[in-house]
Design an enzyme around this catalytic site. Structure first.
Site, mmCIF file in Angstrom:
data_model
loop_
_atom_site.group_PDB
_atom_site.id
_atom_site.type_symbol
_atom_site.label_atom_id
_atom_site.label_comp_id
_atom_site.label_asym_id
_atom_site.label_seq_id
_atom_site.Cartn_x
_atom_site.Cartn_y
_atom_site.Cartn_z
ATOM 1 N N GLY A 1 0.818 -1.197 0.000
ATOM 2 C CA GLY A 1 0.000 0.000 0.000
ATOM 3 C C GLY A 1 0.858 1.255 0.000
ATOM 4 O O GLY A 1 1.994 1.256 0.478
ATOM 5 N N CYS A 2 0.301 2.342 -0.503
ATOM 6 C CA CYS A 2 1.071 3.582 -0.634
ATOM 7 C C CYS A 2 1.375 4.211 0.728
ATOM 8 O O CYS A 2 2.526 4.593 0.995
ATOM 9 C CB CYS A 2 0.346 4.566 -1.546
ATOM 10 S SG CYS A 2 -1.374 4.895 -1.075
ATOM 11 N N ASN A 3 0.372 4.311 1.607
ATOM 12 C CA ASN A 3 0.629 4.847 2.940
ATOM 13 C C ASN A 3 1.625 3.966 3.693
ATOM 14 O O ASN A 3 2.498 4.451 4.411
ATOM 15 C CB ASN A 3 -0.677 4.919 3.739
ATOM 16 C CG ASN A 3 -1.700 5.821 3.104
ATOM 17 O OD1 ASN A 3 -1.409 6.958 2.745
ATOM 18 N ND2 ASN A 3 -2.915 5.315 2.952
#
Length: 347
Positions: free
Chosen positions: A149-151
């Site tokens: 995931g990006c976060n």
């Protein structure tokens, strides 16, 4: 001879970014693009900026359409990849940009996503510190890879050197992220309209309920954090793409500023896509726009006894599409940096 590529979910932001980067890849040739509601339309109807793919038409997202390619990228909503991937041949390299195969524990999936757990795949964050070295060592030859995931990427890369070196406490971690709305996908939602977000900032998924939380904990556990705890709050801000994560952690007993900087320097000295900025310098989210880089600024708040790590990524590149291609390069035995930009776009 180029390897054939299919991109499922090509009409979305992540799919479009995959295509933008793949257009420059000398070893991967995009032959098929698929979508759901946009199937039947020319690709340029939804991505007019991708002029090098003017001959492609979006096909339905179905296993028979995707089968027969060497590499398949799945840029689909969470929950949509598991059943589809199970119908693809074992020798096809499949990279899932959604969450379906990221979590190692079925209980985490049940707690944060619900429904049937699709199992875990090789985890595609090459820079993740592991007990034996780095996660990239486990990606060579893999045929099923879960893209982080990006976060998760921004927080993990900001904090993991201190966890691995024992210089920060793995509990009472706090991270507040400024994020662009493209991370939520391309679907029309009232809270993502320009008239709603321009001139405003709003926190969302507050109080430990964001679905990226167990994945962050999983990564920091892998890096040596035992059973970490983190309070993670994303804040939607009016920028189309990008993440600026400000993460803080308690200093471990006996740790000092010089040891902290030395640990982060050692962790990222050889990494082509993670850059520790000079002492006193901190990144802006825009510094990473368009690049497959994570820029990290570091400080020690002596009065509070906490380390502060500020990390910037482009959520669609290092946070999704670029990271997927980086992992694909490693799985295929290609140079890890092939076709991936390290320079951002400014202004």
């Amino acid at each position: 001879m180029s390897l054939s590529v299919a991109v499922a979910g090509a009409s979305g932001y992540a799919g479009g970014e995959l295509l933008r980067l793949l257009a420059q890849h000398p070893e991967l040739e995009v032959r098929t693009v698929t979508a759901h509601s946009n199937a039947g339309q020319p690709l340029l109807a939804v991505h007019p900026h991708l002029v090098s793919f003017a001959d492609l038409v979006l096909q339905p997202t179905a296993p028979e359409v995707l089968a027969g390619h060497d590499v398949v990228f799945l840029a689909l909503p969470h929950g949509a990849s598991g059943a589809l991937a199970a119908q693809l041949p074992d020798d096809v390299l499949v990279l899932d940009c959604g969450a379906d195969h990221r979590l190692e524990r079925a209980s985490d999936w049940a707690d944060y996503y619900g429904g049937e757990w699709a199992g875990s795949w090789a985890y595609g964050l090459p820079e993740l510190i592991t007990p034996g070295g780095r996660r990239r060592d486990e990606l060579a030859g893999a045929r099923r890879i879960a893209v982080p995931g990006c976060n998760v990427t921004s927080i993990t890369l900001g904090l993991q050197p201190g966890i691995a070196a024992g210089l920060i406490e793995p509990v009472d971690l706090v991270s507040v992220l400024a994020v662009g709305p493209s991370g939520a996908g391309r679907a029309l939602r009232a809270n993502l309209l320009a008239s709603e977000i321009l001139g405003s900032a709003s926190a969302y998924q507050v109080g430990g309920v964001h679905r990226h939380t167990p994945e962050i904990v999983q990564n920091l556990r892998t890096a040596g954090g035992g059973e970490p705890t983190i309070s993670f709050t994303p804040v939607l801000v009016p920028m189309s793409r990008g993440i600026l994560a400000t993460s803080t952690a308690r200093l471990a007993p006996g740790a000092d500023a010089s040891a902290v900087r030395a640990a982060w320097e050692a962790a990222y000295a050889e990494e082509p896509f993670v850059h520790l900025l000079p002492e006193g310098a901190f990144p802006a989210s825009g510094d990473a726009t368009g690049a497959n880089t994570c820029l990290v600024g570091l400080a020690v708040d002596e009065r509070a006894g906490r380390v502060v790590a500020v990390s910037a990524i482009d959520n669609l590149v290092k946070g999704t599409a670029g990271q997927a291609i980086q992992a694909a390069n490693l799985a295929l035995g290609l140079p890890e940096t092939l076709a991936l930009p390290v320079n951002g776009v400014a202004p």
